[in-house]
Design a protein around this motif. Structure first.
Motif, PDB file in Angstrom:
ATOM      1  N   GLU A  12       0.784  -1.242   0.000  1.00 31.06           N
ATOM      2  CA  GLU A  12       0.000   0.000   0.000  1.00 31.06           C
ATOM      3  C   GLU A  12       0.811   1.284   0.000  1.00 31.06           C
ATOM      4  OE1 GLU A  12      -3.839  -1.223   2.597  1.00 31.06           O
ATOM      5  OE2 GLU A  12      -1.883  -1.514   3.534  1.00 31.06           O
ATOM      6  N   ILE A  13       1.970   1.246   0.636  1.00 33.79           N
ATOM      7  CA  ILE A  13       2.739   2.480   0.811  1.00 33.79           C
ATOM      8  C   ILE A  13       4.223   2.257   0.508  1.00 33.79           C
ATOM      9  CG2 ILE A  13       1.195   3.480   2.553  1.00 33.79           C
ATOM     10  CD1 ILE A  13       3.267   2.596   4.691  1.00 33.79           C
ATOM     11  N   THR A  14       4.897   3.365   0.265  1.00 38.98           N
ATOM     12  CA  THR A  14       6.359   3.376   0.239  1.00 38.98           C
ATOM     13  C   THR A  14       6.828   4.305   1.351  1.00 38.98           C
ATOM     14  OG1 THR A  14       6.443   3.040  -2.146  1.00 38.98           O
ATOM     15  CG2 THR A  14       8.430   3.920  -1.113  1.00 38.98           C
ATOM     16  N   VAL A  15       7.751   3.810   2.160  1.00 40.45           N
ATOM     17  CA  VAL A  15       8.372   4.619   3.209  1.00 40.45           C
ATOM     18  C   VAL A  15       9.741   5.081   2.701  1.00 40.45           C
ATOM     19  CG1 VAL A  15       9.456   4.505   5.507  1.00 40.45           C
ATOM     20  CG2 VAL A  15       7.168   3.549   5.142  1.00 40.45           C
ATOM     21  N   PHE A  16      10.023   6.347   2.903  1.00 39.26           N
ATOM     22  CA  PHE A  16      11.318   6.925   2.524  1.00 39.26           C
ATOM     23  C   PHE A  16      12.101   7.262   3.780  1.00 39.26           C
ATOM     24  CE2 PHE A  16       8.119   8.026  -0.630  1.00 39.26           C
ATOM     25  CZ  PHE A  16       8.722   7.574  -1.797  1.00 39.26           C
ATOM     26  N   TRP A  17      13.405   7.051   3.722  1.00 38.36           N
ATOM     27  CA  TRP A  17      14.268   7.393   4.863  1.00 38.36           C
ATOM     28  C   TRP A  17      15.478   8.179   4.361  1.00 38.36           C
ATOM     29  CZ3 TRP A  17      19.129   4.984   6.662  1.00 38.36           C
ATOM     30  CH2 TRP A  17      19.525   5.498   7.904  1.00 38.36           C
ATOM     31  N   LYS A  18      15.687   9.319   4.971  1.00 37.66           N
ATOM     32  CA  LYS A  18      16.823  10.171   4.601  1.00 37.66           C
ATOM     33  C   LYS A  18      17.868  10.083   5.711  1.00 37.66           C
ATOM     34  CE  LYS A  18      13.814  13.699   2.501  1.00 37.66           C
ATOM     35  NZ  LYS A  18      14.059  13.500   1.100  1.00 37.66           N
ATOM     36  N   PRO A  19      18.926   9.309   5.504  1.00 36.76           N
ATOM     37  CA  PRO A  19      19.913   9.109   6.563  1.00 36.76           C
ATOM     38  C   PRO A  19      20.597  10.400   7.016  1.00 36.76           C
ATOM     39  CG  PRO A  19      20.660   8.128   4.489  1.00 36.76           C
ATOM     40  CD  PRO A  19      19.218   8.498   4.297  1.00 36.76           C
ATOM     41  N   GLU A  20      20.725  11.346   6.115  1.00 33.98           N
ATOM     42  CA  GLU A  20      21.409  12.597   6.500  1.00 33.98           C
ATOM     43  C   GLU A  20      20.548  13.463   7.412  1.00 33.98           C
ATOM     44  OE1 GLU A  20      23.123  13.770   2.217  1.00 33.98           O
ATOM     45  OE2 GLU A  20      21.265  12.665   2.398  1.00 33.98           O
ATOM     46  N   HIS A  60       5.542  10.068  13.650  1.00 31.23           N
ATOM     47  CA  HIS A  60       6.154  10.481  14.909  1.00 31.23           C
ATOM     48  C   HIS A  60       7.659  10.703  14.804  1.00 31.23           C
ATOM     49  CE1 HIS A  60       2.351   9.142  16.879  1.00 31.23           C
ATOM     50  NE2 HIS A  60       2.636  10.195  17.609  1.00 31.23           N
ATOM     51  N   CYS A  61       8.202  10.575  13.620  1.00 33.16           N
ATOM     52  CA  CYS A  61       9.633  10.845  13.444  1.00 33.16           C
ATOM     53  C   CYS A  61       9.873  12.348  13.632  1.00 33.16           C
ATOM     54  CB  CYS A  61      10.065  10.401  12.048  1.00 33.16           C
ATOM     55  SG  CYS A  61      11.752  10.861  11.645  1.00 33.16           S
ATOM     56  N   PRO A  62      10.685  12.744  14.611  1.00 33.22           N
ATOM     57  CA  PRO A  62      10.815  14.161  14.944  1.00 33.22           C
ATOM     58  C   PRO A  62      11.632  14.973  13.940  1.00 33.22           C
ATOM     59  CG  PRO A  62      12.286  12.863  16.314  1.00 33.22           C
ATOM     60  CD  PRO A  62      11.461  11.882  15.517  1.00 33.22           C
ATOM     61  N   SER A  63      12.441  14.310  13.145  1.00 32.02           N
ATOM     62  CA  SER A  63      13.356  15.044  12.263  1.00 32.02           C
ATOM     63  C   SER A  63      12.832  15.197  10.843  1.00 32.02           C
ATOM     64  CB  SER A  63      14.688  14.297  12.188  1.00 32.02           C
ATOM     65  OG  SER A  63      14.497  13.067  11.507  1.00 32.02           O
ATOM     66  N   GLY A  64      11.823  14.414  10.496  1.00 30.52           N
ATOM     67  CA  GLY A  64      11.374  14.387   9.102  1.00 30.52           C
ATOM     68  C   GLY A  64      12.194  13.435   8.243  1.00 30.52           C
ATOM     69  N   ALA A  65      13.066  12.649   8.864  1.00 27.96           N
ATOM     70  CA  ALA A  65      13.857  11.683   8.089  1.00 27.96           C
ATOM     71  C   ALA A  65      12.975  10.618   7.458  1.00 27.96           C
ATOM     72  CB  ALA A  65      14.902  11.027   8.980  1.00 27.96           C
ATOM     73  N   LEU A  66      11.906  10.249   8.166  1.00 28.51           N
ATOM     74  CA  LEU A  66      10.962   9.269   7.636  1.00 28.51           C
ATOM     75  C   LEU A  66       9.768   9.976   7.024  1.00 28.51           C
ATOM     76  CD1 LEU A  66      10.812   6.637  10.541  1.00 28.51           C
ATOM     77  CD2 LEU A  66      11.825   6.288   8.275  1.00 28.51           C
ATOM     78  N   SER A  67       9.350   9.501   5.876  1.00 29.99           N
ATOM     79  CA  SER A  67       8.120   9.989   5.262  1.00 29.99           C
ATOM     80  C   SER A  67       7.507   8.812   4.500  1.00 29.99           C
ATOM     81  CB  SER A  67       8.400  11.161   4.320  1.00 29.99           C
ATOM     82  OG  SER A  67       9.274  10.761   3.288  1.00 29.99           O
ATOM     83  N   PHE A  68       6.310   8.990   4.005  1.00 30.58           N
ATOM     84  CA  PHE A  68       5.668   7.897   3.284  1.00 30.58           C
ATOM     85  C   PHE A  68       4.719   8.459   2.250  1.00 30.58           C
ATOM     86  CE2 PHE A  68       1.230   7.782   4.571  1.00 30.58           C
ATOM     87  CZ  PHE A  68       1.240   8.688   5.639  1.00 30.58           C
ATOM     88  N   GLU A  69       4.355   7.621   1.313  1.00 29.84           N
ATOM     89  CA  GLU A  69       3.271   7.973   0.406  1.00 29.84           C
ATOM     90  C   GLU A  69       2.476   6.724   0.071  1.00 29.84           C
ATOM     91  OE1 GLU A  69       5.305   9.799  -2.870  1.00 29.84           O
ATOM     92  OE2 GLU A  69       5.415   7.919  -3.990  1.00 29.84           O
ATOM     93  N   TYR A  70       1.184   6.914  -0.098  1.00 29.21           N
ATOM     94  CA  TYR A  70       0.320   5.809  -0.540  1.00 29.21           C
ATOM     95  C   TYR A  70       0.530   5.591  -2.025  1.00 29.21           C
ATOM     96  CZ  TYR A  70      -2.180   5.728   3.903  1.00 29.21           C
ATOM     97  OH  TYR A  70      -2.496   5.582   5.229  1.00 29.21           O
ATOM     98  N   HIS A  71       0.512   4.337  -2.436  1.00 28.12           N
ATOM     99  CA  HIS A  71       0.577   4.042  -3.864  1.00 28.12           C
ATOM    100  C   HIS A  71      -0.730   4.445  -4.507  1.00 28.12           C
ATOM    101  CE1 HIS A  71       3.490   0.580  -2.618  1.00 28.12           C
ATOM    102  NE2 HIS A  71       4.040   1.764  -2.508  1.00 28.12           N
ATOM    103  N   GLU A  72      -0.642   4.810  -5.759  1.00 21.82           N
ATOM    104  CA  GLU A  72      -1.873   5.158  -6.467  1.00 21.82           C
ATOM    105  C   GLU A  72      -2.668   3.898  -6.752  1.00 21.82           C
ATOM    106  OE1 GLU A  72      -1.292   7.715  -9.816  1.00 21.82           O
ATOM    107  OE2 GLU A  72       0.181   8.887  -8.711  1.00 21.82           O
ATOM    108  N   ALA A  73      -3.982   4.014  -6.635  1.00 20.59           N
ATOM    109  CA  ALA A  73      -4.859   2.844  -6.786  1.00 20.59           C
ATOM    110  C   ALA A  73      -4.834   2.363  -8.242  1.00 20.59           C
ATOM    111  CB  ALA A  73      -6.260   3.191  -6.374  1.00 20.59           C
TER     112      ALA A  73
END
Ligand code: SF4
Length: 73
Positions: A12-20, A60-73
């Motif tokens: 359903e989703i993709t999670v993105f993580w920005k290590p920097e 709840h990630c305080p830095s914004g390093a984690l984000s997500f988006e729903y896949h298009e149906a």
């Protein structure tokens, strides 16, 4: 996106993580350890949690390093 950025998908989703951007607060690991385990490679295993729990934890990630988006149906 930086070339260091990582992405992790389930159905359903993709999670993105920005290590920097990650400040290693540990909120994600405390919130949903089965999915977010910094001692494991890969450290995010989407199959280990529900989309609902993952979305809540990402928000709840305080830095914004984690984000997500729903896949298009
Ligand atoms: S909650 Fe965000 S800032 Fe904290 S360790 Fe996880 S990804 Fe990094």
């Amino acid at each position: 996106m930086s070339h260091l950025d990582k992405s992790y998908k389930n159905e359903e989703i993709t999670v993105f993580w920005k290590p920097e951007v990650c400040i290693h607060s540990g909120n994600c690991a405390r919130g949903l350890h089965a999915v977010f385990d910094p001692a494991r490679k890969p450290w995010i295993v989407m199959e280990n949690g529900t989309t609902e729990d993952i979305v809540r934890t990402v928000k709840h990630c305080p830095s914004g390093a984690l984000s997500f988006e729903y896949h298009e149906a």
